[in-house]
Design an enzyme around this catalytic site. Sequence first.
Site, PDB file in Angstrom:
ATOM      1  N   CYS A 217       0.625  -1.196   0.090  1.00  0.00           N
ATOM      2  CA  CYS A 217      -0.117  -0.156  -0.096  1.00  0.00           C
ATOM      3  C   CYS A 217       0.832   1.203   0.142  1.00  0.00           C
ATOM      4  O   CYS A 217       0.306   2.388  -0.137  1.00  0.00           O
ATOM      5  CB  CYS A 217      -1.029  -0.124   1.147  1.00  0.00           C
ATOM      6  SG  CYS A 217      -2.020  -1.449   1.328  1.00  0.00           S
ATOM      7  N   HIS A 294      12.418   1.901   5.588  1.00  0.00           N
ATOM      8  CA  HIS A 294      12.074   0.177   5.446  1.00  0.00           C
ATOM      9  C   HIS A 294      12.566  -0.282   6.650  1.00  0.00           C
ATOM     10  O   HIS A 294      13.579  -0.106   7.177  1.00  0.00           O
ATOM     11  CB  HIS A 294      12.641  -0.262   4.303  1.00  0.00           C
ATOM     12  CG  HIS A 294      12.475  -1.666   4.333  1.00  0.00           C
ATOM     13  ND1 HIS A 294      13.202  -2.700   5.030  1.00  0.00           N
ATOM     14  CD2 HIS A 294      11.526  -2.530   3.797  1.00  0.00           C
ATOM     15  CE1 HIS A 294      13.124  -3.722   4.777  1.00  0.00           C
ATOM     16  NE2 HIS A 294      11.831  -3.806   3.971  1.00  0.00           N
ATOM     17  N   HIS A 378      -2.429  19.981   7.031  1.00  0.00           N
ATOM     18  CA  HIS A 378      -3.211  18.752   6.889  1.00  0.00           C
ATOM     19  C   HIS A 378      -2.591  17.300   6.968  1.00  0.00           C
ATOM     20  O   HIS A 378      -1.432  17.305   6.419  1.00  0.00           O
ATOM     21  CB  HIS A 378      -4.000  18.916   5.492  1.00  0.00           C
ATOM     22  CG  HIS A 378      -4.763  20.069   5.164  1.00  0.00           C
ATOM     23  ND1 HIS A 378      -5.938  20.512   5.762  1.00  0.00           N
ATOM     24  CD2 HIS A 378      -4.267  21.190   4.484  1.00  0.00           C
ATOM     25  CE1 HIS A 378      -6.333  21.493   5.530  1.00  0.00           C
ATOM     26  NE2 HIS A 378      -5.401  22.053   4.641  1.00  0.00           N
ATOM     27  N   HIS A 382      -2.566   6.769   5.634  1.00  0.00           N
ATOM     28  CA  HIS A 382      -3.105   5.481   4.816  1.00  0.00           C
ATOM     29  C   HIS A 382      -4.095   4.750   5.462  1.00  0.00           C
ATOM     30  O   HIS A 382      -4.306   4.336   6.929  1.00  0.00           O
ATOM     31  CB  HIS A 382      -2.049   4.384   4.752  1.00  0.00           C
ATOM     32  CG  HIS A 382      -2.368   2.908   4.407  1.00  0.00           C
ATOM     33  ND1 HIS A 382      -2.990   2.953   2.868  1.00  0.00           N
ATOM     34  CD2 HIS A 382      -2.326   1.963   4.869  1.00  0.00           C
ATOM     35  CE1 HIS A 382      -3.308   1.843   2.901  1.00  0.00           C
ATOM     36  NE2 HIS A 382      -2.799   1.226   3.951  1.00  0.00           N
ATOM     37  N   HIS A 411     -14.449   4.630   5.674  1.00  0.00           N
ATOM     38  CA  HIS A 411     -15.666   4.431   5.757  1.00  0.00           C
ATOM     39  C   HIS A 411     -16.486   4.389   4.281  1.00  0.00           C
ATOM     40  O   HIS A 411     -17.354   3.625   4.072  1.00  0.00           O
ATOM     41  CB  HIS A 411     -16.413   5.492   6.411  1.00  0.00           C
ATOM     42  CG  HIS A 411     -17.712   5.372   6.929  1.00  0.00           C
ATOM     43  ND1 HIS A 411     -18.966   5.999   5.786  1.00  0.00           N
ATOM     44  CD2 HIS A 411     -18.615   4.873   7.684  1.00  0.00           C
ATOM     45  CE1 HIS A 411     -19.983   5.702   6.259  1.00  0.00           C
ATOM     46  NE2 HIS A 411     -20.132   5.004   7.461  1.00  0.00           N
ATOM     47  N   ASN A 415     -10.446   0.084   2.362  1.00  0.00           N
ATOM     48  CA  ASN A 415      -9.057  -0.031   2.323  1.00  0.00           C
ATOM     49  C   ASN A 415      -8.580  -0.081   0.757  1.00  0.00           C
ATOM     50  O   ASN A 415      -8.676  -1.146   0.160  1.00  0.00           O
ATOM     51  CB  ASN A 415      -8.318  -1.202   2.817  1.00  0.00           C
ATOM     52  CG  ASN A 415      -6.690  -1.233   2.791  1.00  0.00           C
ATOM     53  OD1 ASN A 415      -6.453  -0.335   1.821  1.00  0.00           O
ATOM     54  ND2 ASN A 415      -6.299  -1.900   3.444  1.00  0.00           N
TER      55      ASN A 415
END
Length: 481
Positions: A217, A294, A378, A382, A411, A415
């Site tokens: 993702c 990572h 802002h 994810h 919502h 995902n």
Amino acid sequence: MSPSIHMCFNIVYEKIVDNFLLIVAVPLTIAAATIAMARLEPNESADPIQTFSHSQILSILLFLATAVIVYYMQRPRMVYLVDYACFRATYNYRVPSAAFVEHVRQVSHFSERSVRFLTRLLERSGLGEETCLPPVGQYIEPYNYCTLEVAREEAQLVVFSAIDDLFAKTSIAPHTIDILVVNCSGFSPTPGFPDMIINKYKMRSDIRNVHLSGMGCSAGLASVDLAKNLLQAMPPGARALVVSTETLTPNYYFGNERAMLLPYCLFRMGGAAVLLSTSPEKARFRLKFVVRTHTAADDKSYQCIYQKEDDKGNKGVDLSIDLMTVAARTLKANITTIAPLVLPASEKLLFAISFVSTKLLKMGTKLYVPNFLTAFEHICIHAGGRAVIDEIQRSLGLSDKHVESSRMTLHRFGNISSSCLWYELAYIEAKHNMQKSDRVWMIGFGSGFKCNSAVWECIVPTHSEDGPWATCIHRYPVHDP
């Protein structure tokens, strides 16, 4: 100390520390100039420039000009976001909670225990009643329909719809695109996504194209970083098209291991197309930088998302271990890198004092968490699940308002993997909360385990009512207990 006095003290402190160099430099410059003028002879004070020879003045000017030229030649070109578009599925792809539960009950591969688990998981997932699945996710026996042809149909539906919207919004001709970067982790066919897009839109034969797969993702921001590096190596005004999506059809799991059932419940259809350029013309955002970190897994706690086979040979995505532990560790590594680049001096000083007292002097105090709201207006997190958003909100000390775009995206759309950050940015703009010069921090998590960040600065906020939230923004935010 009263709240008003405390607030005034904080404001004074931030202004003094953040502008410390300016506060010190101005008096020193004035003092140095005053001393130099006082040491001049009376006949020299009228025209100090006469004290230098023409050759000295020319040498100074030549040095300054050379320094400026070298600086501008070595400085990387700025990369701008011209515009972006998100896929919005039609109503017939909608899967309400009741329909999803009824569907899993009809799938013969699932045991009654798995059905109960998926039902409870969906109730706590944060997903609403309008998330969408591809057709294969709505068949009674979807295993029979997970074919290459059906997967391509889903990919083309999502990708082509997003690109069509982007080209319509920007009036950019496809043949003017110089770079094409596509990321889709679980579906990497041959011919690949770039070939499919190039052939569809009749792009140039010499276009530079890349397909990133298997990166999870967080690949959306990795694609942006790759496109940025390629753009900076090309002539000024070059354009890059970045496409982020995840194809669900070939990745359905039909076993009964709980950890591998999570993606079956959480992942939904989605995709985004983004146009980047080194030209500021018609640009809406400026890319400040991208930070990629990572965290290597160890034998004790392997926390990444990875492909696994159960006892019956069924493949799926395993989330069996405590994902939040490594997510928090990877976020910490990412924050350590990004903090010096974005935080004002006042926050850096407070963190340095806290670090010395906690780590070096062992005073037992809690390490100070920098206030990132001093650096960003802002934050887009994810939307991988409710637990992910909760953990980041707690770690960064964010209010419900700051994570609203993430929760509402989860919502409304579920995902949607690497493209969810663009839906969150679209939510902020649809609510007319974006202002000129506002800074946006995007945080993406993915397999590996990776945490990628991108920082944008708004140049021109949009006033368009179109986009993925066009038909439902008036109903949001919603309360999801």
